[in-house]
Design a protein around this motif. Structure first.
Motif, PDB file in Angstrom:
ATOM      1  N   UNK A 151       0.833  -1.189   0.000  1.00 54.18           N
ATOM      2  CA  UNK A 151       0.000   0.000   0.000  1.00 54.18           C
ATOM      3  C   UNK A 151       0.871   1.245   0.000  1.00 54.18           C
ATOM      4  N   UNK A 152       0.537   2.191   0.868  1.00 52.07           N
ATOM      5  CA  UNK A 152       1.349   3.390   0.961  1.00 52.07           C
ATOM      6  C   UNK A 152       2.661   3.099   1.690  1.00 52.07           C
ATOM      7  N   UNK A 153       3.678   3.863   1.347  1.00 47.41           N
ATOM      8  CA  UNK A 153       5.003   3.715   1.953  1.00 47.41           C
ATOM      9  C   UNK A 153       5.244   4.927   2.842  1.00 47.41           C
ATOM     10  N   UNK A 154       5.391   4.691   4.146  1.00 47.14           N
ATOM     11  CA  UNK A 154       5.650   5.753   5.108  1.00 47.14           C
ATOM     12  C   UNK A 154       7.117   5.670   5.537  1.00 47.14           C
ATOM     13  N   UNK A 155       7.750   6.824   5.688  1.00 49.53           N
ATOM     14  CA  UNK A 155       9.174   6.871   6.020  1.00 49.53           C
ATOM     15  C   UNK A 155       9.363   7.702   7.280  1.00 49.53           C
ATOM     16  N   UNK A 156      10.072   7.131   8.252  1.00 54.62           N
ATOM     17  CA  UNK A 156      10.505   7.883   9.423  1.00 54.62           C
ATOM     18  C   UNK A 156      12.017   7.778   9.468  1.00 54.62           C
ATOM     19  N   UNK A 157      12.692   8.912   9.339  1.00 55.60           N
ATOM     20  CA  UNK A 157      14.151   8.933   9.367  1.00 55.60           C
ATOM     21  C   UNK A 157      14.606   9.804  10.531  1.00 55.60           C
ATOM     22  N   UNK A 158      15.716   9.409  11.139  1.00 51.00           N
ATOM     23  CA  UNK A 158      16.202  10.108  12.327  1.00 51.00           C
ATOM     24  C   UNK A 158      17.597  10.665  12.098  1.00 51.00           C
ATOM     25  N   UNK A 159      17.824  11.899  12.546  1.00 49.32           N
ATOM     26  CA  UNK A 159      19.148  12.481  12.650  1.00 49.32           C
ATOM     27  C   UNK A 159      19.907  12.423  11.327  1.00 49.32           C
ATOM     28  N   UNK A 160      21.079  11.789  11.306  1.00 45.73           N
ATOM     29  CA  UNK A 160      21.877  11.697  10.096  1.00 45.73           C
ATOM     30  C   UNK A 160      21.168  10.911   9.001  1.00 45.73           C
ATOM     31  N   UNK A 161      20.287  10.012   9.385  1.00 43.22           N
ATOM     32  CA  UNK A 161      19.533   9.229   8.407  1.00 43.22           C
ATOM     33  C   UNK A 161      18.573  10.062   7.586  1.00 43.22           C
ATOM     34  N   UNK A 162      18.226  11.267   8.068  1.00 46.96           N
ATOM     35  CA  UNK A 162      17.314  12.114   7.300  1.00 46.96           C
ATOM     36  C   UNK A 162      17.974  12.636   6.026  1.00 46.96           C
ATOM     37  N   UNK A 163      19.274  12.893   6.087  1.00 48.85           N
ATOM     38  CA  UNK A 163      19.981  13.353   4.891  1.00 48.85           C
ATOM     39  C   UNK A 163      19.973  12.259   3.819  1.00 48.85           C
ATOM     40  N   UNK A 164      20.208  11.040   4.250  1.00 47.97           N
ATOM     41  CA  UNK A 164      20.151   9.896   3.343  1.00 47.97           C
ATOM     42  C   UNK A 164      18.753   9.769   2.738  1.00 47.97           C
ATOM     43  N   UNK A 165      17.720   9.843   3.580  1.00 50.19           N
ATOM     44  CA  UNK A 165      16.343   9.706   3.091  1.00 50.19           C
ATOM     45  C   UNK A 165      15.982  10.835   2.130  1.00 50.19           C
ATOM     46  N   UNK A 166      16.389  12.060   2.470  1.00 52.37           N
ATOM     47  CA  UNK A 166      16.097  13.206   1.622  1.00 52.37           C
ATOM     48  C   UNK A 166      16.714  13.047   0.239  1.00 52.37           C
ATOM     49  N   UNK A 167      17.982  12.664   0.200  1.00 52.67           N
ATOM     50  CA  UNK A 167      18.661  12.531  -1.089  1.00 52.67           C
ATOM     51  C   UNK A 167      18.073  11.388  -1.914  1.00 52.67           C
ATOM     52  N   UNK A 168      17.704  10.296  -1.256  1.00 47.75           N
ATOM     53  CA  UNK A 168      17.117   9.165  -1.976  1.00 47.75           C
ATOM     54  C   UNK A 168      15.740   9.523  -2.530  1.00 47.75           C
ATOM     55  N   UNK A 169      14.948  10.255  -1.749  1.00 44.55           N
ATOM     56  CA  UNK A 169      13.643  10.701  -2.241  1.00 44.55           C
ATOM     57  C   UNK A 169      13.804  11.656  -3.416  1.00 44.55           C
ATOM     58  N   UNK A 170      14.800  12.509  -3.326  1.00 40.51           N
ATOM     59  CA  UNK A 170      15.057  13.444  -4.433  1.00 40.51           C
ATOM     60  C   UNK A 170      15.429  12.673  -5.696  1.00 40.51           C
ATOM     61  N   UNK A 171      16.280  11.659  -5.560  1.00 44.25           N
ATOM     62  CA  UNK A 171      16.661  10.839  -6.712  1.00 44.25           C
ATOM     63  C   UNK A 171      15.450  10.079  -7.255  1.00 44.25           C
TER      64      UNK A 171
END
Length: 314
Positions: A178-198
């Motif tokens: 179904x829907x994909x929910x993402x919770x990223x913490x601290x340094x992991x948010x930079x990784x999540x942000x860049x991956x979402x951008x890609x």
């Protein structure tokens, strides 16, 4: 995973048969955590620590068997002592899509100074704490889990962005998920942000309907980088909720290491809101010295995450 397990992950229908609380998370009913990691396996990923701090040549997907706290009347958990445990890890050949069953998926991306085991247990605490009904996955990138290894961890997180994009792409294109929910913490948010951008650059608006809530808890991201990325992410940027605290001392130190640049998670609410994202100011929610893990330790912040998931549009 068996069809019985997948039914259990689906939600309420199986709760009575298991004897679980009516408000139990799916993970408490079927304590199997999905795993995607760019860490190098240790002991063939069959024995503790399962995955180490080194970078792997290929990503591993697996199922992790957890042991939830015993919540019976006379248990340690009832006295506030018991906790989740990681019991076993079973690597699975194939892609993330081969792990997925029906229903929504919650993906947790950990932050700085985490072992594979602590990241997996934090994912369990998060999913159980917000009573998530669906499948929970941890994406674990190579961290040395040392106080003085900030640079290695930061580079490893960024090195893992292609791997996480691959995980996201497999999940959002899965016909069963179904829907994909993402919770990223601290340094992991930079990784999540860049991956979402890609992901958005590759697929455009076609992926936005499958992404539900995107929660960045205490994001260790430069404000200028965050602003630039959010602008380039189109509708995905508008799905972001930032949990910030101006008294986050871990991010204050990170900002000094970054040449005095304020981190998003420690910025004033008004400054972040100007970027068009939702902001929860948790500055008054912490009672500890660091105030960096409020998404796990504070009940009000957990409610915010739960509400973000409930109100995200399909």
């Amino acid at each position: 995973m068996s069809s019985t397990s997948l039914l259990a992950l689906g939600g309420c229908a199986s709760l009575g048969a298991t004897g679980a609380r009516y408000d139990a998370s799916s993970l408490a009913v079927e304590p199997t955590l999905l795993v995607a990691t760019t860490r190098k396996p240790a002991n063939g990923a069959r024995a503790k620590p399962w995955f180490g701090p080194e970078r792997a040549t290929r990503m591993t997907v697996a199922r992790a068997k957890l042991v939830p706290p015993d919540e019976s009347r006379f248990s340690l958990a009832a006295a506030g002592i018991g906790d989740w445990r990681l019991d076993a890890v079973e690597p699975v050949p194939g892609e993330v899509s081969d792990l997925l069953g029906q229903g929504d998926v919650l993906i947790y991306v950990h932050g700085f100074k985490q072992t594979f085991e602590t990241a997996a247990l934090d994912a369990a605490h998060l999913a159980d704490g917000i009573k998530f009904r669906g499948q929970t996955m941890v994406f674990s990138w190579p961290s040395k889990a040392g106080l003085f290894d900030y640079a290695y961890d930061r580079d490893s997180a960024m090195w893992s962005r292609d791997g996480f994009e691959r995980v996201l792409n497999s999940t959002v294109t899965s016909p069963s998920a179904g829907r994909v929910h993402i919770v990223a913490h601290s340094m992991g948010t930079m990784l999540a942000l860049e991956s979402l951008r890609q992901l958005y650059a590759r697929n455009g608006d076609t992926v936005s309907d499958k992404i539900g809530a995107v929660v960045f808890a205490s994001p260790d991201i430069d404000m200028d980088i965050f602003s630039s990325s959010v602008t380039r992410m189109g509708p995905l940027g508008r799905k972001i909720t930032v949990v910030a605290a101006t008294n986050d001392r871990a991010l204050a130190l990170s900002g000094r290491l970054a040449g005095g640049m304020t981190r998003v998670g420690a910025a004033e609410k008004a400054a972040i809101e100007q970027l068009g994202v939702r902001v929860i100011d948790a500055s008054s929610s912490g009672w500890g010295v660091i105030n960096h893990d409020l998404f796990l330790s504070n009940a009000e912040v957990r409610k915010v995450i739960r509400r973000s998931i409930d109100t995200s549009t399909a």
